[in-house]
Design an enzyme around this catalytic site. Structure first.
Site, PDB file in Angstrom:
ATOM      1  N   HIS A  83      40.800  40.508  28.117  1.00 16.24           N
ATOM      2  CA  HIS A  83      41.634  41.864  28.419  1.00 16.24           C
ATOM      3  C   HIS A  83      42.253  42.142  27.055  1.00 16.24           C
ATOM      4  CE1 HIS A  83      43.966  38.208  28.986  1.00 16.24           C
ATOM      5  NE2 HIS A  83      45.067  39.060  28.664  1.00 16.24           N
TER       6      HIS A  83
ATOM      7  N   HIS B  98      45.866  44.084  25.760  1.00 19.55           N
ATOM      8  CA  HIS B  98      47.112  44.589  26.290  1.00 19.55           C
ATOM      9  C   HIS B  98      47.389  46.129  25.623  1.00 19.55           C
ATOM     10  CE1 HIS B  98      49.004  40.813  28.022  1.00 19.55           C
ATOM     11  NE2 HIS B  98      47.914  40.472  27.086  1.00 19.55           N
TER      12      HIS B  98
END
Ligand code: 5GP
Ligand code: ZN
Length: 139
Positions: free
Chosen positions: A101, A103
């Site tokens: 992932h 941010h």
């Protein structure tokens, strides 16, 4: 590919709710439930991988345009004083969820986020020696 104990795979499967912002064939973006600043959100790959090292390059290639779409919306909606993209690989880098992932990390001046570091002049011999090690490891 999904992992049964992975919280982000559960979000992808609809087993855990999220505030969905964006989705395409390879990525999903949603709000982070522990935002550092308002607008803190995440882009994840739909395929499970631990982090950068084992992610599919085609998925990685989809992440940055998705991040641009979401970051533009965060910028337009919230007008933060800056936005970092942060992507952690391993515990010392702050990785706590082991599904790739990125941010979207809105910033305010003096928000004291601990990822900032000061600039100190480098030891060029050490920089060069390190450079040679990395170059030798490059596939
Ligand atoms: P990391 O520390 O691995 O770079 O980032 C993981 C992020 O996932 C953290 O910022 C954390 O707040 C967020 N997170 C963990 N569990 C959940 C969840 O169940 N839902 C959402 N939306 N975010 C989560
Ligand atoms: Zn996963």
């Amino acid at each position: 590919m999904t992992e049964p104990d992975c919280i982000f795979c559960k979000i992808l499967a609809g087993e855990v709710p999220c505030f969905k912002l964006y989705e395409d064939d390879r990525t999903l973006a949603f709000m982070d439930i522990n935002p550092f600043n308002d607008g803190h959100c995440l882009i994840i790959t739909k395929a499970h991988s631990t982090n950068l090292f084992d992610a599919d390059p085609a998925d990685l290639a989809a992440v940055l345009p998705a991040a641009q779409t979401v970051a533009r919306a965060v910028e337009a909606a919230l007008e933060p004083e800056g936005i970092n993209l942060i992507q952690a690989n391993g515990p010392a880098a702050g990785q706590t969820v082991f599904h790739y992932h990125v941010h979207i990390f809105p910033r305010q001046l003096n928000d004291m986020a601990l990822l900032n570091w000061g600039h100190r002049p480098g030891d060029m011999a050490r920089v060069e020696a390190t450079y040679k090690k990395i170059l030798a490891a490059m596939a």
